[in-house]
Write an enzyme that holds these catalytic residues in place. Structure first.
Site, PDB file in Angstrom:
ATOM      1  CG  LEU A  76     -26.718  15.558 -26.099  1.00 24.04           C
ATOM      2  CD1 LEU A  76     -25.699  15.048 -27.114  1.00 24.04           C
ATOM      3  CD2 LEU A  76     -27.488  14.398 -25.507  1.00 24.04           C
TER       4      LEU A  76
ATOM      5  NE  ARG B 136     -33.042  13.602 -21.665  1.00 25.41           N
ATOM      6  CZ  ARG B 136     -33.526  14.069 -20.522  1.00 25.41           C
ATOM      7  NH1 ARG B 136     -34.709  14.623 -20.496  1.00 25.41           N
ATOM      8  NH2 ARG B 136     -32.824  13.987 -19.410  1.00 25.41           N
TER       9      ARG B 136
ATOM     10  N   GLY C 141     -38.886   8.617 -35.645  1.00 23.53           N
ATOM     11  CA  GLY C 141     -37.751   7.895 -36.210  1.00 23.53           C
ATOM     12  C   GLY C 141     -37.698   7.837 -37.726  1.00 23.53           C
TER      13      GLY C 141
ATOM     14  CG  HIS D 141     -31.634  22.299 -36.134  1.00 25.40           C
ATOM     15  ND1 HIS D 141     -32.256  22.225 -34.904  1.00 25.40           N
ATOM     16  CD2 HIS D 141     -31.940  23.504 -36.655  1.00 25.40           C
ATOM     17  CE1 HIS D 141     -32.904  23.356 -34.693  1.00 25.40           C
ATOM     18  NE2 HIS D 141     -32.736  24.150 -35.732  1.00 25.40           N
TER      19      HIS D 141
ATOM     20  NE  ARG E 201     -31.106  18.031 -18.388  1.00 24.45           N
ATOM     21  CZ  ARG E 201     -31.873  17.917 -19.472  1.00 24.45           C
ATOM     22  NH1 ARG E 201     -31.451  17.245 -20.508  1.00 24.45           N
ATOM     23  NH2 ARG E 201     -33.046  18.493 -19.515  1.00 24.45           N
TER      24      ARG E 201
HETATM   25  C1  GAR Z   1     -36.786  15.980 -37.492  1.00 29.81           C
HETATM   26  O1  GAR Z   1     -37.429  16.970 -38.241  1.00 29.81           O
HETATM   27  C2  GAR Z   1     -35.506  16.514 -36.904  1.00 29.81           C
HETATM   28  O2  GAR Z   1     -34.832  17.393 -37.754  1.00 29.81           O
HETATM   29  C3  GAR Z   1     -36.016  17.205 -35.681  1.00 29.81           C
HETATM   30  O3  GAR Z   1     -37.008  16.364 -35.159  1.00 29.81           O
HETATM   31  C4  GAR Z   1     -37.602  15.641 -36.230  1.00 29.81           C
HETATM   32  C5  GAR Z   1     -37.533  14.172 -35.900  1.00 29.81           C
HETATM   33  O4  GAR Z   1     -38.251  13.426 -36.850  1.00 29.81           O
HETATM   34  N1  GAR Z   1     -34.975  17.428 -34.727  1.00 29.81           N
HETATM   35  C6  GAR Z   1     -34.952  18.465 -33.903  1.00 29.81           C
HETATM   36  O5  GAR Z   1     -35.818  19.301 -33.867  1.00 29.81           O
HETATM   37  C7  GAR Z   1     -33.739  18.532 -32.996  1.00 29.81           C
HETATM   38  N2  GAR Z   1     -33.802  19.690 -32.191  1.00 29.81           N
HETATM   39  P1  GAR Z   1     -38.013  11.869 -36.986  1.00 29.81           P
HETATM   40  O6  GAR Z   1     -38.135  11.269 -35.586  1.00 29.81           O
HETATM   41  O7  GAR Z   1     -39.112  11.397 -37.869  1.00 29.81           O
HETATM   42  O8  GAR Z   1     -36.655  11.657 -37.576  1.00 29.81           O
END
Ligand code: GAR
Length: 211
Positions: A94, A92, A12, A110, A66
């Site tokens: 979607l 997840r 998060g 991303h 889902r």
């Molecule tokens: C982040 O780097 C985000 O860009 C990536 O997961 C991480 C979450 O970090 N998202 C993905 O890979 C989506 N496919 P966080 O929980 O510390 O924000």
């Protein structure tokens, strides 16, 4: 100020960046809910400590259905009067149900410069490909994964000697600046879903670098 829900599955840190930005009085959005599909996701405790309402809707409780899980998520978002949804490490895939329900009102971050490296393990793949520039993307969520209209991107260099961890840390710092800036654009109505052939941004992104 647009009421925003942030959906997380883990750490998060992007959610925390959004919460911090939204604490500023001039920010055009407020975080009204942090929702997780994973019980005990570490980000939940941080949200609670900031006084943000949290909710966990474990996908496991819905087995393989889902869409049933998403219907519960959708109901929770509507109950809180949410106007925009930010996926922030929400791991997840979607279904069309949730994507259509929030079309034009759901963003994702991303960890690559899309359209390069959609999917998982983006930093390892960027290193293996030998790219000199890597980064992150905030985009509108559409039914095709990691393919929606791009709101904003931030680039970082790939440096000699970089490991997956060092590159991930550099990208993550950029994510924490990019997501609040991109959400502000969308909340102000300055980066909606474009019509075919139309450009998303009328003006360059005012990216703050003061944190
Ligand atoms: C982040 O780097 C985000 O860009 C990536 O997961 C991480 C979450 O970090 N998202 C993905 O890979 C989506 N496919 P966080 O929980 O510390 O924000």
């Amino acid at each position: 100020r647009v009421p925003v829900a942030v959906l997380i599955s883990g750490r998060g840190s992007n959610m925390r960046a959004l919460v911090a930005a939204a604490a500023r009085p001039d920010y055009p959005a407020r975080i009204v809910l942090v929702l997780s599909n994973v019980e005990g996701a570490p980000g939940l405790a941080h949200a609670e400590a900031s006084g943000i309402p949290t909710l966990t809707i474990p996908h496991r409780a819905f087995g393989r259905d889902r869409e049933a899980h998403e219907r519960a998520v959708d109901a929770a978002l509507r109950k809180e009067g949410v106007g925009l949804v930010c996926l922030a490490g929400y791991m997840r895939l979607l279904t069309p149900f949730l994507v259509r329900a929030w079309a034009g009102r759901m963003l994702n971050i991303h960890p690559s410069l899309l359209p390069a490296f959609p999917g998982l393990d983006t930093h390892a793949r960027a290193l293996a490909a030998g790219v000199k520039l890597h980064g992150c993307t905030v985009h509108h969520v559409t039914e095709a994964m990691d393919e929606g209209p791009i709101v904003a991107q931030a680039a970082v260099p790939v440096l000699p000697g970089d490991t997956e961890a060092s590159l991930a840390a550099r990208v993550l710092a950029a994510e924490h600046r990019l997501y609040p800036a991109a959400l502000a654009l969308v909340a102000r109505g300055e980066a909606g879903v474009p019509a075919p052939g139309e450009s998303l941004l009328a003006n360059p992104l005012p990216l703050s670098t003061d944190d």
